[in-house]
Design a protein around this motif. Structure first.
Motif, short mmCIF file in Angstrom:
data_model
loop_
_atom_site.label_atom_id
_atom_site.label_comp_id
_atom_site.label_asym_id
_atom_site.label_seq_id
_atom_site.Cartn_x
_atom_site.Cartn_y
_atom_site.Cartn_z
N GLU A 121 24.26 -50.53 91.44
CA GLU A 121 24.30 -49.33 92.47
C GLU A 121 24.12 -48.34 92.28
O GLU A 121 23.94 -47.51 93.51
N VAL A 122 24.32 -47.49 91.34
CA VAL A 122 22.84 -46.42 90.79
C VAL A 122 21.93 -46.78 91.06
O VAL A 122 20.72 -45.86 92.07
N ARG A 123 21.30 -47.69 90.90
CA ARG A 123 19.92 -48.54 91.27
C ARG A 123 20.11 -48.35 92.68
O ARG A 123 18.67 -47.82 93.06
N GLU A 124 21.15 -48.43 93.52
CA GLU A 124 20.79 -48.49 94.94
C GLU A 124 20.68 -47.21 95.57
O GLU A 124 20.14 -46.97 96.71
N ALA A 125 21.68 -46.75 94.83
CA ALA A 125 21.44 -45.07 95.27
C ALA A 125 20.64 -44.28 95.52
O ALA A 125 19.85 -43.27 96.30
N ILE A 126 20.38 -44.37 93.58
CA ILE A 126 18.39 -43.40 94.07
C ILE A 126 17.45 -43.64 94.07
O ILE A 126 16.35 -43.29 94.40
N GLY A 127 17.25 -45.54 94.58
CA GLY A 127 15.97 -46.07 95.44
C GLY A 127 14.62 -45.90 94.40
O GLY A 127 15.26 -46.44 92.86
N LEU A 139 24.10 -40.71 85.02
CA LEU A 139 23.97 -41.22 86.31
C LEU A 139 25.32 -42.30 86.49
O LEU A 139 26.26 -42.44 87.34
N VAL A 140 25.04 -43.43 85.34
CA VAL A 140 25.62 -44.69 85.25
C VAL A 140 27.14 -44.01 85.19
O VAL A 140 28.31 -44.22 85.18
N SER A 141 27.08 -43.34 83.87
CA SER A 141 28.35 -42.40 83.13
C SER A 141 29.08 -41.99 84.47
O SER A 141 30.45 -42.45 84.37
N PHE A 142 28.44 -41.10 85.14
CA PHE A 142 29.11 -40.37 86.02
C PHE A 142 30.02 -41.68 87.14
O PHE A 142 31.11 -41.13 87.82
N HIS A 143 29.06 -42.44 87.38
CA HIS A 143 29.68 -43.29 89.05
C HIS A 143 30.38 -44.14 88.05
O HIS A 143 31.96 -44.62 88.86
N PHE A 144 30.64 -44.50 86.65
CA PHE A 144 31.48 -45.37 86.46
C PHE A 144 32.95 -44.68 86.36
O PHE A 144 34.13 -45.11 86.74
N ASN A 145 32.61 -43.23 85.98
CA ASN A 145 34.31 -42.77 86.32
C ASN A 145 34.70 -42.15 87.40
O ASN A 145 35.58 -42.15 87.45
N THR A 146 33.63 -42.00 88.27
CA THR A 146 34.12 -41.46 90.08
C THR A 146 34.12 -42.33 91.20
O THR A 146 34.79 -41.94 92.03
N ALA A 152 28.02 -38.20 96.37
CA ALA A 152 27.79 -37.04 95.16
C ALA A 152 27.02 -36.29 95.87
O ALA A 152 25.38 -37.03 95.40
N THR A 153 26.58 -35.05 95.77
CA THR A 153 25.44 -34.29 96.35
C THR A 153 24.69 -34.37 95.38
O THR A 153 23.42 -34.04 95.37
N LEU A 154 25.44 -34.70 94.04
CA LEU A 154 24.49 -34.42 92.59
C LEU A 154 22.71 -35.62 93.38
O LEU A 154 21.82 -35.88 92.70
N THR A 155 23.42 -36.66 93.72
CA THR A 155 22.66 -37.78 93.89
C THR A 155 21.83 -37.42 95.02
O THR A 155 20.33 -37.84 94.41
N ARG A 156 21.47 -37.05 95.89
CA ARG A 156 21.02 -36.78 96.85
C ARG A 156 19.50 -35.35 96.26
O ARG A 156 18.98 -35.19 96.61
N LYS A 157 20.18 -34.76 95.25
CA LYS A 157 19.63 -33.43 95.13
C LYS A 157 18.54 -34.48 93.31
O LYS A 157 17.29 -34.30 93.18
N GLY A 165 19.47 -29.38 90.32
CA GLY A 165 20.27 -28.88 90.98
C GLY A 165 21.31 -29.76 90.83
O GLY A 165 22.38 -29.91 91.05
N ALA A 166 20.73 -31.06 90.69
CA ALA A 166 21.46 -32.33 90.16
C ALA A 166 22.67 -31.99 88.83
O ALA A 166 23.64 -32.36 88.64
N ALA A 167 22.12 -31.75 87.89
CA ALA A 167 22.57 -31.42 86.75
C ALA A 167 23.56 -29.95 86.79
O ALA A 167 24.74 -30.44 86.72
N ARG A 168 23.33 -29.59 87.98
CA ARG A 168 24.37 -28.67 87.85
C ARG A 168 25.90 -28.80 88.70
O ARG A 168 26.63 -28.11 89.23
N GLU A 169 25.15 -29.82 89.34
CA GLU A 169 26.22 -31.35 90.52
C GLU A 169 27.23 -31.19 89.55
O GLU A 169 28.98 -31.92 89.92
N PHE A 170 26.90 -31.61 88.55
CA PHE A 170 28.47 -33.13 87.94
C PHE A 170 29.57 -31.69 87.89
O PHE A 170 30.48 -32.94 87.30
N ALA A 171 29.51 -30.39 86.61
CA ALA A 171 30.20 -29.96 86.90
C ALA A 171 31.79 -29.95 87.76
O ALA A 171 31.99 -29.57 87.47
N LYS A 172 31.00 -30.08 88.95
CA LYS A 172 32.02 -30.19 89.81
C LYS A 172 32.88 -30.85 89.99
O LYS A 172 33.67 -30.64 90.39
#
Length: 197
Positions: A121-127, A139-146, A152-157, A165-172
């Motif tokens: 699913e992460v592979r599909e999201a990031i292309g 990203l997989v750990s993040f997705h596994f949890n959330t 997520a904005t972090l994916t777009r960034k 910018g993506a790294a800063r989004e994790f904390a949200k």
């Protein structure tokens, strides 16, 4: 591609060999993931997640509620005190209820299946976005949890190449049940460190 290195890594992670049924589950999960270095994620096992990523997931998920008889029982979500019910290394779904009990082997097999599914699913999201092994594992750990990789904005960034910018989004992503959980703060910090590695 030989699957032996992946199976050897997982054997080391879980500290034992596999039953034939577990090998079949792993083979199906690897096939379902369909992730390879040629897809833009270099130097990762065919399940798509580095050993560091698997260790991070295991550390934060934990394999809770081990009973004296060696079986593992389901537990409520820490944010809601109820659903979604969880078992083993963070497995949820319609098959996990307050009465669910699994063997440790079932927990390990489900983890590998779930990680492979989330990796796909992460592979599909990031292309085709350029992605390091550390970024992909985070990203997989993040997705596994959330479960939020697609929205997520972090994916777009990340896809846009704005890695800081993506790294800063994790904390949200530190809330559950409407409150900040210290465990989520620690997990997001570990994911950021892996993402930046």
């Amino acid at each position: 591609m030989s699957r032996k290195p992946l199976f050897d890594t997982v054997r080391r992670l879980i500290g034992r060999g596999f039953s034939q049924s577990e090998v079949a589950v792993l083979d199906r999960a690897i096939d379902a993931a369909g992730v390879s270095a040629q897809d833009g994620v270099p130097s990762v096992p065919s399940c798509g997640v580095s050993e560091a990523g698997l260790q991070l997931i295991k550390r934060f998920q934990g394999c809770a509620r081990l009973r004296p008889d060696g079986m593992v029982e389901a537990y409520p979500d820490p944010g809601t005190g109820g659903a979604p019910w969880t078992i083993g290394w963070g497995a949820t779904g319609a098959d996990v209820t307050p009465d669910t009990v699994w063997t440790p082997e079932q927990c390990d097999a489900r983890l590998l299946h779930d990680v492979a599914r989330h990796a796909a699913e992460v592979r599909e999201a990031i292309g085709k976005a350029p992605t390091t092994a550390g970024q992909f594992a985070a990203l997989v750990s993040f997705h596994f949890n959330t479960g939020a990789i697609a929205r997520a904005t972090l994916t777009r960034k990340h896809v846009a190449g704005d890695h800081e910018g993506a790294a800063r989004e994790f904390a949200k992503w530190k809330h559950a049940g409407g409150r900040v959980l210290k465990g989520l703060v620690r997990r997001r910090s570990a994911e950021v460190a892996l993402y930046r590695s």
